[in-house]
Design an enzyme around this catalytic site. Structure first.
Site, PDB file in Angstrom:
ATOM      1  N   LEU A   1       0.832  -1.210   0.000  1.00 40.33           N
ATOM      2  CA  LEU A   1       0.000   0.000   0.000  1.00 40.33           C
ATOM      3  C   LEU A   1       0.861   1.252   0.000  1.00 40.33           C
ATOM      4  O   LEU A   1       0.659   2.167  -0.800  1.00 40.33           O
ATOM      5  CB  LEU A   1      -0.906   0.037   1.239  1.00 40.33           C
TER       6      LEU A   1
ATOM      7  N   ARG B   1      -3.882   0.720  10.495  1.00 35.75           N
ATOM      8  CA  ARG B   1      -4.841   0.222  11.473  1.00 35.75           C
ATOM      9  C   ARG B   1      -4.899   1.204  12.635  1.00 35.75           C
ATOM     10  O   ARG B   1      -3.889   1.817  12.989  1.00 35.75           O
ATOM     11  CB  ARG B   1      -4.431  -1.177  11.973  1.00 35.75           C
TER      12      ARG B   1
ATOM     13  N   ASP C   1      -8.698   6.832   7.970  1.00 34.32           N
ATOM     14  CA  ASP C   1      -9.579   5.896   7.267  1.00 34.32           C
ATOM     15  C   ASP C   1      -9.876   4.656   8.118  1.00 34.32           C
ATOM     16  O   ASP C   1     -10.692   3.832   7.738  1.00 34.32           O
ATOM     17  CB  ASP C   1      -8.937   5.481   5.931  1.00 34.32           C
TER      18      ASP C   1
ATOM     19  N   GLU D   1     -15.029  -0.237  14.533  1.00 31.71           N
ATOM     20  CA  GLU D   1     -15.672   0.179  13.287  1.00 31.71           C
ATOM     21  C   GLU D   1     -17.037  -0.513  13.194  1.00 31.71           C
ATOM     22  O   GLU D   1     -17.116  -1.695  13.502  1.00 31.71           O
ATOM     23  CB  GLU D   1     -14.804  -0.210  12.077  1.00 31.71           C
TER      24      GLU D   1
ATOM     25  N   HIS E   1     -13.287   3.831   6.325  1.00 32.41           N
ATOM     26  CA  HIS E   1     -12.575   2.633   5.875  1.00 32.41           C
ATOM     27  C   HIS E   1     -12.965   2.244   4.441  1.00 32.41           C
ATOM     28  O   HIS E   1     -13.338   1.092   4.174  1.00 32.41           O
ATOM     29  CB  HIS E   1     -12.830   1.453   6.831  1.00 32.41           C
TER      30      HIS E   1
ATOM     31  N   SER F   1     -10.929   3.569   1.678  1.00 33.29           N
ATOM     32  CA  SER F   1      -9.875   4.189   0.869  1.00 33.29           C
ATOM     33  C   SER F   1      -9.349   3.309  -0.253  1.00 33.29           C
ATOM     34  O   SER F   1      -9.045   3.802  -1.330  1.00 33.29           O
ATOM     35  CB  SER F   1      -8.706   4.600   1.760  1.00 33.29           C
TER      36      SER F   1
END
Length: 227
Positions: free
Chosen positions: A64, A144, A168, A173, A192, A194
């Site tokens: 990423l 995270r 994000d 969550e 979350h 992205s």
């Protein structure tokens, strides 16, 4: 018999790289702060400068982070990567191990966290790390939530030490409506979303599953095996 578990890391690459670039451009142009001013009905012009030559520190320069680094460099960002191995990353201008993190934080105009949550990374970015960042730096967490202390981040934003942040990932969550994070000034929240491509996530994942099924039948090593 033994069981090998694999994941789908890498399939997010294109979308994640674009999103990271978007986040960097948003922070550079003070979009989180302008969004805060808009909510407060304030006319508050904030003039920014070009990104060319500015430094991005990527904490967790894996798939990423590398995708983001490659996009950022196209616009002239200088990219420093922190990765567990410390070995050179072709998408970064400089790469170091985690032991050099504190030394690199003051150099960064923008800090991007893309590291997974492990016993080693939990709480890695806290009060001390935010204090080491450049006055007016921007912060992004696409890794995270457990890696960062969001209370310390909120303090840094309220005090104006950081110019803006984009998050994000959260714990828990979905982020509860009662969370104080929703109203932290100059903080932009994305729920979350992205790096998952709305059209290609499933097809790309299935391509990987079928590739691994073929490898299993041929007794070849599996892609993306995890510990």
């Amino acid at each position: 018999g033994s069981i090998t578990i694999s994941n789908n890391r890498g399939i997010h690459k294109q979308k994640a790289g674009e999103y990271i670039l978007l986040a960097l451009l948003m922070l550079n142009n003070y979009i989180p702060a302008l969004a805060t001013a808009q909510r407060e009905n304030l006319w508050k012009p904030l003039f920014s400068t070009s990104v060319r030559g500015k430094t991005v520190l990527i904490v967790g320069a894996g798939k990423l982070g590398s995708a983001g680094a490659a996009e950022a460099r196209k616009l002239g960002f200088h990219v420093i990567g922190i990765r567990r191995s410390g070995t050179a990353n072709p998408d970064c201008d400089e790469t170091y191990g985690p032991e050099r993190l504190h030394e690199m934080l003051p150099r960064a105009d923008f800090v991007l966290v893309t590291t997974p949550a492990t016993a080693q990374t939990e709480g890695m970015i806290g009060r001390r790390e935010f204090a080491l960042m450049k006055e007016g730096a921007g912060f992004i967490n696409f890794g995270r939530a457990k890696v960062c202390d969001y209370d310390a981040l909120s303090e840094a934003l309220r005090a104006g030490r950081l110019s803006g942040a984009i998050l994000d990932v959260f714990d828990p969550e979905p982020l509860p409506a009662s969370s104080p994070l929703w109203n932290v000034p100059n903080l932009f929240i994305t729920p979350h979303c992205s790096s998952d491509d709305a059209a290609d996530y499933i097809p790309l994942t299935l391509d990987l599953v079928f590739e691994n099924a073929a490898r299993l039948l041929a007794s070849k090593p599996l892609l993306n095996a995890v510990d």
